[in-house]
Write an enzyme that holds these catalytic residues in place. Structure first.
Site, PDB file in Angstrom:
ATOM      1  N   TYR A 117       0.832  -1.204   0.000  1.00 59.00           N
ATOM      2  CA  TYR A 117       0.000   0.000   0.000  1.00 59.00           C
ATOM      3  C   TYR A 117       0.865   1.252   0.000  1.00 59.00           C
ATOM      4  O   TYR A 117       0.675   2.171  -0.799  1.00 59.00           O
ATOM      5  CB  TYR A 117      -0.924  -0.015   1.221  1.00 59.00           C
ATOM      6  CG  TYR A 117      -1.790   1.214   1.358  1.00 59.00           C
ATOM      7  CD1 TYR A 117      -2.820   1.456   0.463  1.00 59.00           C
ATOM      8  CD2 TYR A 117      -1.586   2.118   2.404  1.00 59.00           C
ATOM      9  CE1 TYR A 117      -3.630   2.583   0.588  1.00 59.00           C
ATOM     10  CE2 TYR A 117      -2.384   3.240   2.535  1.00 59.00           C
ATOM     11  CZ  TYR A 117      -3.405   3.467   1.626  1.00 59.00           C
ATOM     12  OH  TYR A 117      -4.187   4.577   1.751  1.00 59.00           O
ATOM     13  N   ASN A 130      -4.601   8.371  10.339  1.00 59.24           N
ATOM     14  CA  ASN A 130      -5.899   7.697  10.498  1.00 59.24           C
ATOM     15  C   ASN A 130      -7.011   8.739  10.574  1.00 59.24           C
ATOM     16  O   ASN A 130      -7.123   9.472  11.565  1.00 59.24           O
ATOM     17  CB  ASN A 130      -5.900   6.843  11.765  1.00 59.24           C
ATOM     18  CG  ASN A 130      -4.940   5.680  11.663  1.00 59.24           C
ATOM     19  OD1 ASN A 130      -5.300   4.605  11.236  1.00 59.24           O
ATOM     20  ND2 ASN A 130      -3.682   5.914  12.044  1.00 59.24           N
ATOM     21  N   HIS A 160     -42.818  23.870  46.383  1.00 56.66           N
ATOM     22  CA  HIS A 160     -44.218  24.274  46.352  1.00 56.66           C
ATOM     23  C   HIS A 160     -44.379  25.625  47.052  1.00 56.66           C
ATOM     24  O   HIS A 160     -43.509  26.046  47.830  1.00 56.66           O
ATOM     25  CB  HIS A 160     -45.077  23.217  47.039  1.00 56.66           C
ATOM     26  CG  HIS A 160     -44.965  21.854  46.418  1.00 56.66           C
ATOM     27  ND1 HIS A 160     -45.218  21.616  45.093  1.00 56.66           N
ATOM     28  CD2 HIS A 160     -44.614  20.652  46.964  1.00 56.66           C
ATOM     29  CE1 HIS A 160     -45.044  20.337  44.828  1.00 56.66           C
ATOM     30  NE2 HIS A 160     -44.667  19.725  45.950  1.00 56.66           N
ATOM     31  N   PRO A 161     -45.490  26.348  46.791  1.00 56.44           N
ATOM     32  CA  PRO A 161     -45.704  27.649  47.440  1.00 56.44           C
ATOM     33  C   PRO A 161     -45.573  27.562  48.962  1.00 56.44           C
ATOM     34  O   PRO A 161     -46.106  26.653  49.600  1.00 56.44           O
ATOM     35  CB  PRO A 161     -47.130  28.019  47.022  1.00 56.44           C
ATOM     36  CG  PRO A 161     -47.304  27.351  45.695  1.00 56.44           C
ATOM     37  CD  PRO A 161     -46.575  26.048  45.819  1.00 56.44           C
ATOM     38  N   GLY A 162     -44.801  28.484  49.528  1.00 57.09           N
ATOM     39  CA  GLY A 162     -44.611  28.551  50.968  1.00 57.09           C
ATOM     40  C   GLY A 162     -43.499  27.658  51.498  1.00 57.09           C
ATOM     41  O   GLY A 162     -43.138  27.760  52.687  1.00 57.09           O
TER      42      GLY A 162
END
Length: 315
Positions: free
Chosen positions: A51, A80, A226-228
């Site tokens: 090659y 490569n 959550h609220p509070g």
């Protein structure tokens, strides 16, 4: 400009490299042309194998053509080449490794220490496209950057990408070889692999979820309230956190643990604002709106359950 590439079949090295290049330059000579030519060669051109020999002969044919006609030529000795969408089990070990690791198929490595030099396909394309619009020096050229590594290190990095979905720790995927390997690895996902779940922890206050951890720059999480509801009520000796309210309204309260100095501020998601914690200041956050509070959180270090640096001190 002509672009010549070699064949991959062992029986066609001479035909696809040396013979084809010689045929083309001979035809250009006959036609009296001075056509610039780019040829994709290989680092194997420096080695004594079938090659490499065929590549070296193709290069020599090009050099002789340029010498006789003064035509520009560009020889690229690619190492490569790897990148997105390359066919696995063909001529790129990176492609094979990516495909197999993504799909839980075992990979075989004969020598993990085997050195390999990689170039990324995007860099190859950018370099070759630039030949059409900018003057390059004729002769031998190389694509930059090149990434020297080993076969074993590539496999180790790809396995770390896969593990990140379980441990949530991302690699340093923003630069260099890690960036290009990560892009390549992802390209082997099928649509069913585009998402994954992460742990979340919920109670009467809301949800806490870790999203992403980094090796050097902390981690990203989010929580709801959550609220509070109030979350926090602790301080850190060294850790820093940055909060970003992305939904709702929050009251942040702070108290210096030695002097007792206090500070409060209200943050609304309508106006993005980063709130930071400071070592030695106890802090909490309360949802003071009517809807669910959603807060994005970054901490400068990964949470260590053995040494959490989180000391309770309600305000």
């Amino acid at each position: 400009m002509l672009v010549l590439t070699g064949r991959k079949d062992d029986s066609e090295f001479q035909e696809g490299n040396a013979h084809l290049t010689t045929f083309i330059v001979d035809e250009l000579r006959k036609a009296g042309k001075r056509t610039p030519i780019m040829v994709s060669s290989s680092i194997q051109a420096e080695h004594d194998n079938p090659y490499g020999t065929s590549k070296a002969q193709a290069e020599q044919a090009l050099v002789e053509y340029s010498s006789e006609t003064a035509a520009d030529y560009y020889i690229y000795r690619f190492p490569n080449v790897f990148g997105k969408w390359c066919r696995p089990n063909y001529n790129s070990f990176v492609a094979t490794f990516c495909h197999n690791i993504v799909n839980d198929i075992e990979i075989t490595i004969d020598n993990p220490e085997a050195p390999v030099t990689l170039v990324y396909i995007d860099d190859v394309c950018a370099e070759l496209v630039s030949l059409l619009s900018s003057k390059k020096e004729t002769g031998l050229n190389f694509v930059k950057p090149e990434y020297p590594t080993t076969v074993g290190d590539v496999a180790k990095q790809l396995r770390a990408f896969k593990a990140s979905r379980e441990n949530l720790v991302t690699e340093n995927v923003g630069t260099g070889l890690t960036r290009t390997l990560y892009s390549t690895y992802l390209s082997y996902f099928s649509p069913s692999q585009f998402s994954y779940t992460v742990p979340s922890y919920g109670d009467e206050r809301g949800v806490f979820c870790e999203m992403l951890k980094t090796k050097e720059s902390g981690q990203f999480s989010f929580f709801t309230a959550h609220p509070g509801i109030t979350r926090g009520g602790h301080y850190h000796h060294s850790k820093n956190e940055k909060f970003l309210v992305i939904k709702g309204k929050a009251l942040f309260k702070f108290e210096q643990i030695i002097t007792g100095e206090r500070y409060e501020l209200v943050v609304d998601a309508i106006r993005p604002e980063i709130v930071e914690t400071v070592p030695g200041w106890s802090h909490d956050v309360t949802n003071v709106g009517c809807d669910e509070l959603v807060v994005m959180l970054w901490a400068n270090e990964i949470f260590d359950r053995e040494a959490p640096d989180t000391i309770a001190k309600p305000l």
